[in-house]
Scaffold this motif. Structure first.
Motif, PDB file in Angstrom:
ATOM      1  N   GLN A 264       0.820  -1.199   0.000  1.00  0.00           N
ATOM      2  CA  GLN A 264       0.000   0.000   0.000  1.00  0.00           C
ATOM      3  C   GLN A 264       0.863   1.261   0.000  1.00  0.00           C
ATOM      4  O   GLN A 264       0.552   2.243  -0.671  1.00  0.00           O
ATOM      5  N   LEU A 265       1.942   1.233   0.760  1.00  0.00           N
ATOM      6  CA  LEU A 265       2.808   2.408   0.843  1.00  0.00           C
ATOM      7  C   LEU A 265       3.465   2.703  -0.504  1.00  0.00           C
ATOM      8  O   LEU A 265       3.539   3.867  -0.933  1.00  0.00           O
ATOM      9  N   VAL A 266       3.911   1.659  -1.181  1.00  0.00           N
ATOM     10  CA  VAL A 266       4.505   1.840  -2.513  1.00  0.00           C
ATOM     11  C   VAL A 266       3.467   2.404  -3.478  1.00  0.00           C
ATOM     12  O   VAL A 266       3.774   3.246  -4.326  1.00  0.00           O
TER      13      VAL A 266
ATOM     14  N   ALA B 116       1.998  11.471   6.274  1.00  0.00           N
ATOM     15  CA  ALA B 116       3.111  10.518   6.285  1.00  0.00           C
ATOM     16  C   ALA B 116       3.783  10.431   4.914  1.00  0.00           C
ATOM     17  O   ALA B 116       5.014  10.416   4.812  1.00  0.00           O
ATOM     18  N   VAL B 117       2.969  10.378   3.857  1.00  0.00           N
ATOM     19  CA  VAL B 117       3.521  10.309   2.498  1.00  0.00           C
ATOM     20  C   VAL B 117       4.327  11.569   2.192  1.00  0.00           C
ATOM     21  O   VAL B 117       5.411  11.500   1.595  1.00  0.00           O
TER      22      VAL B 117
ATOM     23  N   LEU C 201       3.325   6.057  -3.044  1.00  0.00           N
ATOM     24  CA  LEU C 201       4.572   6.765  -3.324  1.00  0.00           C
ATOM     25  C   LEU C 201       5.036   6.652  -4.771  1.00  0.00           C
ATOM     26  O   LEU C 201       5.880   7.434  -5.205  1.00  0.00           O
ATOM     27  N   PHE C 202       4.480   5.710  -5.524  1.00  0.00           N
ATOM     28  CA  PHE C 202       5.031   5.397  -6.846  1.00  0.00           C
ATOM     29  C   PHE C 202       4.996   6.593  -7.801  1.00  0.00           C
ATOM     30  O   PHE C 202       6.037   7.015  -8.327  1.00  0.00           O
ATOM     31  N   TRP C 203       3.817   7.170  -8.036  1.00  0.00           N
ATOM     32  CA  TRP C 203       3.703   8.229  -9.030  1.00  0.00           C
ATOM     33  C   TRP C 203       4.420   9.510  -8.619  1.00  0.00           C
ATOM     34  O   TRP C 203       5.108  10.122  -9.460  1.00  0.00           O
TER      35      TRP C 203
ATOM     36  N   LEU D 227       9.198  13.147  -9.259  1.00  0.00           N
ATOM     37  CA  LEU D 227      10.402  13.735  -8.675  1.00  0.00           C
ATOM     38  C   LEU D 227      11.645  13.365  -9.490  1.00  0.00           C
ATOM     39  O   LEU D 227      12.552  14.184  -9.650  1.00  0.00           O
ATOM     40  N   VAL D 228      11.684  12.141 -10.021  1.00  0.00           N
ATOM     41  CA  VAL D 228      12.805  11.728 -10.868  1.00  0.00           C
ATOM     42  C   VAL D 228      12.853  12.595 -12.132  1.00  0.00           C
ATOM     43  O   VAL D 228      13.925  13.055 -12.559  1.00  0.00           O
TER      44      VAL D 228
END
Length: 283
Positions: free
Chosen positions: A28-30, A119-120, A33-35, A40-41
């Motif tokens: 769930q955390l990934v 948190a994210v 955070l994925f998009w 950011l990259v």
């Protein structure tokens, strides 16, 4: 202790349990955070480009806006999505069957999603600080601004998420909303200063909280000198508070009625029909 107080206490416990489950679940955390990590990259590879009229990195300038947009998606769309999902699997119906259960349920959902959103943001701040130069995060005033902007932004967007989660019967209904949000992102000064866009687009963007949340995070994370790239060459704190405050007040006035209407319509037959619809879509 009154029944309402008991329900609120149960909501606090529920919110903490759901928050802890999400932040300790790698999958769930990934997902959350994925998009933003991809964005950011992309901004990292744009770090050598500069904001028009300055020598400041365009990538660094956009980072603050990306964090704001991710806050919007995690809070607003995340809450709407979880409400719809709970209606489909019968969780909301079970809450309705419990005395004051809806109060505890909504309290828990809102608090859990607010906690996940914060948190994210905190997790994303770590690589942002390490990878991007020029951020102004070494002062107390920057952190104070970050806290109150985030708090006000959450008050503005969470009620909207609750309203959307109450109005739509399936997660597919949220697709047009996400498309609309992405369109607003494109004209909200996230990837390019809003002041450089046509005036009618500037007015349109300033109606919605997307722009103001991004502006608030830029005010918190960027040097004061970068206000020159904004409309009026200012962070416009008063206007920011006003627009986000209006969205929050209207949301809190409308959301309770919409949630009560949704709860009244919940029944065993409605849940069964939604489950059958989900099964047909999956087949």
């Amino acid at each position: 202790m009154t029944p309402g107080a008991v329900a609120l206490q149960a909501g606090l416990r529920r919110g903490w349990i759901e928050f802890r489950h999400t932040v300790t679940n790698p999958g769930q955390l990934v997902g959350w955070l994925f998009w933003p990590a991809i964005a950011l990259v992309v901004m990292y590879f744009m770090r050598d480009s500069t904001v028009p009229g300055t020598d400041f990195s365009l990538g660094t300038q956009a980072v603050a806006g990306i964090l704001g947009i991710n806050t919007l998606f995690t809070g607003l769309v995340g809450l709407a999505f979880t409400l719809i999902t709970d209606r489909e699997d019968g969780t909301l119906l079970r809450a309705k069957a419990t005395p004051n259960g809806m109060l505890g349920y909504v309290t828990g959902k809102v608090l859990a999603q607010a906690g996940i959103t914060v948190a994210v943001l905190i997790i994303l701040l770590v690589p942002v600080v390490l990878l991007f130069d020029g951020l102004s995060i070494g002062t107390v005033s920057s952190w104070v601004t970050l806290v109150w902007v985030l708090a006000l932004g959450m008050l503005a967007i969470l009620p909207v998420g609750a309203i959307l989660g109450s109005l739509f019967r399936s997660t597919q209904g949220l697709v047009p909303i996400m498309v609309l949000i992405m369109a607003l992102v494109g004209v909200s000064g996230v990837f390019y200063p809003l002041a450089a866009l046509p005036e009618w687009l500037q007015w349109l963007a300033q109606v919605f909280p997307v722009y103001w949340l991004g502006l608030g995070l830029r005010a918190a994370l960027l040097p004061d000198a970068m206000a020159v790239a904004e409309i009026g060459e200012s962070w416009r704190y008063l206007e920011m508070i006003g627009v986000l405050g209006i969205w929050g007040i209207v949301g809190f006035l409308v959301a309770p009625g919409v949630l009560r209407r949704m709860a009244r319509r919940e029944s065993g037959s409605a849940v069964a029909a939604r489950r059958e619809s989900v099964a047909r879509r999956a087949a």
